[in-house]
Motif scaffolding. Structure first.
Motif, PDB file in Angstrom:
ATOM      1  N   GLN A 185      29.393  23.083   4.958  1.00 56.99           N
ATOM      2  CA  GLN A 185      28.709  22.392   3.854  1.00 56.99           C
ATOM      3  C   GLN A 185      29.707  21.678   2.974  1.00 56.99           C
ATOM      4  OE1 GLN A 185      26.330  25.014   1.478  1.00 56.99           O
ATOM      5  NE2 GLN A 185      25.619  23.346   0.102  1.00 56.99           N
ATOM      6  N   ARG A 186      30.824  22.366   2.668  1.00 55.38           N
ATOM      7  CA  ARG A 186      31.845  21.727   1.851  1.00 55.38           C
ATOM      8  C   ARG A 186      32.450  20.517   2.564  1.00 55.38           C
ATOM      9  NH1 ARG A 186      34.024  25.078  -2.169  1.00 55.38           N
ATOM     10  NH2 ARG A 186      32.261  26.152  -3.146  1.00 55.38           N
ATOM     11  N   PHE A 187      32.687  20.646   3.839  1.00 54.25           N
ATOM     12  CA  PHE A 187      33.253  19.536   4.606  1.00 54.25           C
ATOM     13  C   PHE A 187      32.306  18.347   4.617  1.00 54.25           C
ATOM     14  CE2 PHE A 187      33.902  17.248   8.569  1.00 54.25           C
ATOM     15  CZ  PHE A 187      35.254  16.958   8.481  1.00 54.25           C
ATOM     16  N   ALA A 188      31.025  18.632   4.777  1.00 56.71           N
ATOM     17  CA  ALA A 188      30.035  17.536   4.787  1.00 56.71           C
ATOM     18  C   ALA A 188      29.988  16.841   3.434  1.00 56.71           C
ATOM     19  CB  ALA A 188      28.662  18.085   5.167  1.00 56.71           C
ATOM     20  N   GLU A 189      30.084  17.638   2.355  1.00 54.90           N
ATOM     21  CA  GLU A 189      30.049  17.049   1.018  1.00 54.90           C
ATOM     22  C   GLU A 189      31.281  16.157   0.792  1.00 54.90           C
ATOM     23  OE1 GLU A 189      29.814  20.338  -1.617  1.00 54.90           O
ATOM     24  OE2 GLU A 189      27.662  20.686  -1.268  1.00 54.90           O
ATOM     25  N   GLN A 190      32.475  16.659   1.221  1.00 58.30           N
ATOM     26  CA  GLN A 190      33.687  15.870   1.060  1.00 58.30           C
ATOM     27  C   GLN A 190      33.642  14.599   1.892  1.00 58.30           C
ATOM     28  OE1 GLN A 190      36.223  16.368  -1.051  1.00 58.30           O
ATOM     29  NE2 GLN A 190      35.107  18.130  -1.905  1.00 58.30           N
ATOM     30  N   ALA A 191      33.090  14.740   3.093  1.00 52.58           N
ATOM     31  CA  ALA A 191      32.994  13.560   3.968  1.00 52.58           C
ATOM     32  C   ALA A 191      32.062  12.522   3.354  1.00 52.58           C
ATOM     33  CB  ALA A 191      32.488  13.985   5.360  1.00 52.58           C
ATOM     34  N   GLU A 192      30.939  13.016   2.782  1.00 53.96           N
ATOM     35  CA  GLU A 192      29.999  12.075   2.144  1.00 53.96           C
ATOM     36  C   GLU A 192      30.620  11.412   0.921  1.00 53.96           C
ATOM     37  OE1 GLU A 192      26.579   9.907   1.550  1.00 53.96           O
ATOM     38  OE2 GLU A 192      27.189  11.161   3.268  1.00 53.96           O
ATOM     39  N   LEU A 193      31.391  12.175   0.157  1.00 53.95           N
ATOM     40  CA  LEU A 193      32.055  11.626  -1.028  1.00 53.95           C
ATOM     41  C   LEU A 193      33.076  10.563  -0.627  1.00 53.95           C
ATOM     42  CD1 LEU A 193      32.530  11.684  -4.080  1.00 53.95           C
ATOM     43  CD2 LEU A 193      34.163  13.556  -3.716  1.00 53.95           C
ATOM     44  N   ILE A 194      33.860  10.872   0.409  1.00 55.09           N
ATOM     45  CA  ILE A 194      34.861   9.907   0.888  1.00 55.09           C
ATOM     46  C   ILE A 194      34.181   8.653   1.404  1.00 55.09           C
ATOM     47  CG2 ILE A 194      36.634   9.512   2.642  1.00 55.09           C
ATOM     48  CD1 ILE A 194      37.354  12.514   2.352  1.00 55.09           C
ATOM     49  N   SER A 195      33.093   8.874   2.151  1.00 57.76           N
ATOM     50  CA  SER A 195      32.369   7.714   2.699  1.00 57.76           C
ATOM     51  C   SER A 195      31.809   6.846   1.575  1.00 57.76           C
ATOM     52  CB  SER A 195      31.252   8.209   3.612  1.00 57.76           C
ATOM     53  OG  SER A 195      30.496   7.117   4.102  1.00 57.76           O
ATOM     54  N   THR A 196      31.266   7.493   0.537  1.00 54.72           N
ATOM     55  CA  THR A 196      30.721   6.739  -0.607  1.00 54.72           C
ATOM     56  C   THR A 196      31.820   5.963  -1.314  1.00 54.72           C
ATOM     57  OG1 THR A 196      28.995   8.405  -0.901  1.00 54.72           O
ATOM     58  CG2 THR A 196      29.434   6.925  -2.755  1.00 54.72           C
ATOM     59  N   SER A 197      32.976   6.582  -1.517  1.00 55.98           N
ATOM     60  CA  SER A 197      34.098   5.914  -2.189  1.00 55.98           C
ATOM     61  C   SER A 197      34.576   4.713  -1.382  1.00 55.98           C
ATOM     62  CB  SER A 197      35.250   6.910  -2.393  1.00 55.98           C
ATOM     63  OG  SER A 197      34.846   7.977  -3.219  1.00 55.98           O
ATOM     64  N   ILE A 198      34.633   4.919  -0.053  1.00 55.28           N
ATOM     65  CA  ILE A 198      35.088   3.823   0.807  1.00 55.28           C
ATOM     66  C   ILE A 198      34.120   2.662   0.739  1.00 55.28           C
ATOM     67  CG2 ILE A 198      35.467   3.145   3.214  1.00 55.28           C
ATOM     68  CD1 ILE A 198      36.600   5.980   3.678  1.00 55.28           C
ATOM     69  N   ARG A 199      32.793   2.958   0.799  1.00 58.66           N
ATOM     70  CA  ARG A 199      31.803   1.872   0.716  1.00 58.66           C
ATOM     71  C   ARG A 199      31.876   1.142  -0.623  1.00 58.66           C
ATOM     72  NH1 ARG A 199      28.473   5.761   3.202  1.00 58.66           N
ATOM     73  NH2 ARG A 199      27.500   6.203   1.198  1.00 58.66           N
ATOM     74  N   SER A 200      32.057   1.921  -1.738  1.00 56.99           N
ATOM     75  CA  SER A 200      32.157   1.298  -3.056  1.00 56.99           C
ATOM     76  C   SER A 200      33.385   0.394  -3.145  1.00 56.99           C
ATOM     77  CB  SER A 200      32.224   2.385  -4.135  1.00 56.99           C
ATOM     78  OG  SER A 200      32.407   1.802  -5.402  1.00 56.99           O
ATOM     79  N   ALA A 201      34.526   0.909  -2.594  1.00 57.68           N
ATOM     80  CA  ALA A 201      35.737   0.092  -2.615  1.00 57.68           C
ATOM     81  C   ALA A 201      35.552  -1.160  -1.772  1.00 57.68           C
ATOM     82  CB  ALA A 201      36.926   0.925  -2.105  1.00 57.68           C
ATOM     83  N   GLU A 202      34.908  -0.997  -0.588  1.00 53.49           N
ATOM     84  CA  GLU A 202      34.685  -2.161   0.275  1.00 53.49           C
ATOM     85  C   GLU A 202      33.803  -3.198  -0.433  1.00 53.49           C
ATOM     86  OE1 GLU A 202      32.989  -0.500   3.777  1.00 53.49           O
ATOM     87  OE2 GLU A 202      34.937  -0.023   4.706  1.00 53.49           O
ATOM     88  N   GLU A 203      32.733  -2.721  -1.110  1.00 53.16           N
ATOM     89  CA  GLU A 203      31.834  -3.652  -1.810  1.00 53.16           C
ATOM     90  C   GLU A 203      32.575  -4.373  -2.949  1.00 53.16           C
ATOM     91  OE1 GLU A 203      28.585  -1.292  -3.080  1.00 53.16           O
ATOM     92  OE2 GLU A 203      27.687  -1.123  -1.068  1.00 53.16           O
ATOM     93  N   ARG A 204      33.388  -3.610  -3.698  1.00 52.69           N
ATOM     94  CA  ARG A 204      34.124  -4.217  -4.801  1.00 52.69           C
ATOM     95  C   ARG A 204      35.120  -5.258  -4.293  1.00 52.69           C
ATOM     96  NH1 ARG A 204      35.933  -0.009  -6.521  1.00 52.69           N
ATOM     97  NH2 ARG A 204      38.104  -0.097  -5.803  1.00 52.69           N
ATOM     98  N   ILE A 205      35.870  -4.889  -3.269  1.00 51.73           N
ATOM     99  CA  ILE A 205      36.860  -5.817  -2.701  1.00 51.73           C
ATOM    100  C   ILE A 205      36.167  -7.030  -2.112  1.00 51.73           C
ATOM    101  CG2 ILE A 205      38.595  -6.091  -0.891  1.00 51.73           C
ATOM    102  CD1 ILE A 205      39.303  -3.110  -1.348  1.00 51.73           C
ATOM    103  N   LEU A 206      35.023  -6.794  -1.434  1.00 53.83           N
ATOM    104  CA  LEU A 206      34.290  -7.913  -0.837  1.00 53.83           C
ATOM    105  C   LEU A 206      33.748  -8.859  -1.908  1.00 53.83           C
ATOM    106  CD1 LEU A 206      33.194  -9.168   1.746  1.00 53.83           C
ATOM    107  CD2 LEU A 206      31.153  -7.744   1.526  1.00 53.83           C
ATOM    108  N   GLY A 207      33.279  -8.306  -3.048  1.00 56.97           N
ATOM    109  CA  GLY A 207      32.800  -9.156  -4.144  1.00 56.97           C
ATOM    110  C   GLY A 207      33.919 -10.011  -4.726  1.00 56.97           C
ATOM    111  N   GLN A 208      35.098  -9.338  -4.911  1.00 60.80           N
ATOM    112  CA  GLN A 208      36.231 -10.100  -5.435  1.00 60.80           C
ATOM    113  C   GLN A 208      36.659 -11.198  -4.471  1.00 60.80           C
ATOM    114  OE1 GLN A 208      39.207  -7.140  -6.233  1.00 60.80           O
ATOM    115  NE2 GLN A 208      38.180  -6.362  -8.093  1.00 60.80           N
TER     116      GLN A 208
END
Length: 311
Positions: free
Chosen positions: A35-58
């Motif tokens: 459960q902890r691993f899944a939560e960390q993986a989801e958090l990392i995935s969310t951060s990566i998507r947010s960074a990708e969206e921000r970089i793509l917007g810029q």
């Protein structure tokens, strides 16, 4: 051997039957880890998507700016190309304007030369006109009569001036008036003498008569029963007669102290001094009186300032 830790004890499974202890993690722990691993993986995935969206917007914004710059540069290049294409036409127009300007300068120089020549010609014609009347006298103020004999009037004038015999004349006549003029003044009498010396003699005698009798010539001297004055002056050209009339007006305004004719030319004396000027053009008269009026204003202002200072 060290005793087992608390975590080891919790993770150890005791086999009651066999009495053996197992080191495998418990299912609860595995579930918690997963459960902890899944939560960390989801958090990392969310951060990566947010960074990708921000970089793509810029990147999209920067790409838009670059695209705008490229479009503006393209338009500027097109304008420069159009200007480069128009340079030959502009050069042709410039050459045409330079040619026209040169023609105008040459025409202006030619006009300047023509103006100087015209001035010289006009001066020569004026001198010739003055020479043509240099020996002429102008008599005005003598009444016209139907049966008059102008030579008899002339001889009577000369006898009154003690000129005997009278100086020879080439012609004597009255100036014809225009029918449309409507003037009631008697026409002027023109006396054309043989030479300038004879004219000077008559004028000198007229001056002597005025000084001796303290009066002007009167009609009684030439056979009229009247003491009304008449006047004998040198003949003038039309241009110089206009100058003479203007000078008389300025004398009445006290801008000139004297106006007289000498050798068929108008001479004036400035107000405030003894300087005498020969006036050939009416513009010279205007300039002279303007300077004189300015000097009088300066003198008046200086006198007023001195009076104010004394008071």
């Amino acid at each position: 051997m060290a005793p087992p830790s608390k975590r080891q004890r919790e993770n150890t499974v005791i086999d009651v039957k066999g009495g053996r202890v197992s080191d495998a993690p418990s299912p609860q722990l595995l579930e918690l880890i997963n459960q902890r691993f899944a939560e960390q993986a989801e958090l990392i995935s969310t951060s990566i998507r947010s960074a990708e969206e921000r970089i793509l917007g810029q990147l999209n914004g920067r790409i838009g700016e670059v695209a705008g710059d490229v479009e503006r540069l393209s338009l500027r290049v097109q304008q420069l190309e159009a200007q480069l294409e128009a340079i030959p036409d502009l050069q042709a127009k410039l050459n045409d304007l330079q040619a026209k300007l040169q023609l105008k300068e040459e025409a202006g120089a030619a006009l300047g030369i023509e103006a100087k020549l015209m001035t010289k010609v006009e001066a020569k014609l004026a001198a010739q006109a003055t020479e043509g009347i240099a020996a002429d006298l102008r008599i005005h103020g003598v009444p016209y009569t139907e049966s008059e004999n102008l030579r008899t009037l002339y001889n009577a004038l000369c006898f009154s001036l003690n000129l005997s015999p009278p100086p020879n004349i080439k012609d004597i006549y009255r100036v014809k008036q225009r029918r449309s003029s409507g003037s009631t003044v008697d026409p002027v009498i023109i006396v054309k003498l043989e030479n300038v010396r004879e004219k000077i003699i008559i004028l000198r005698q007229i001056g002597a008569y005025r000084r001796e009798h303290k009066q002007q010539l009167s009609l009684q001297l030439i056979g009229f029963e009247s003491h009304v004055p008449f006047y004998v002056n040198e003949q003038l050209t039309k241009a110089h007669y206009e100058i003479f009339k203007a000078a008389i007006k300025l004398k009445k305004q006290k801008l000139l102290t004297a106006v007289f004719i000498r050798r068929s030319l108008v001479h004036v004396r400035e107000a405030g001094n003894d300087n005498i000027f020969c006036i050939n053009e009416i513009g010279e008269l205007s300039a002279l009186c303007s300077d004189n009026a300015l000097q009088q204003q300066n003198v008046t202002a200086t006198e007023e300032s001195e009076r104010s200072f004394r008071n």
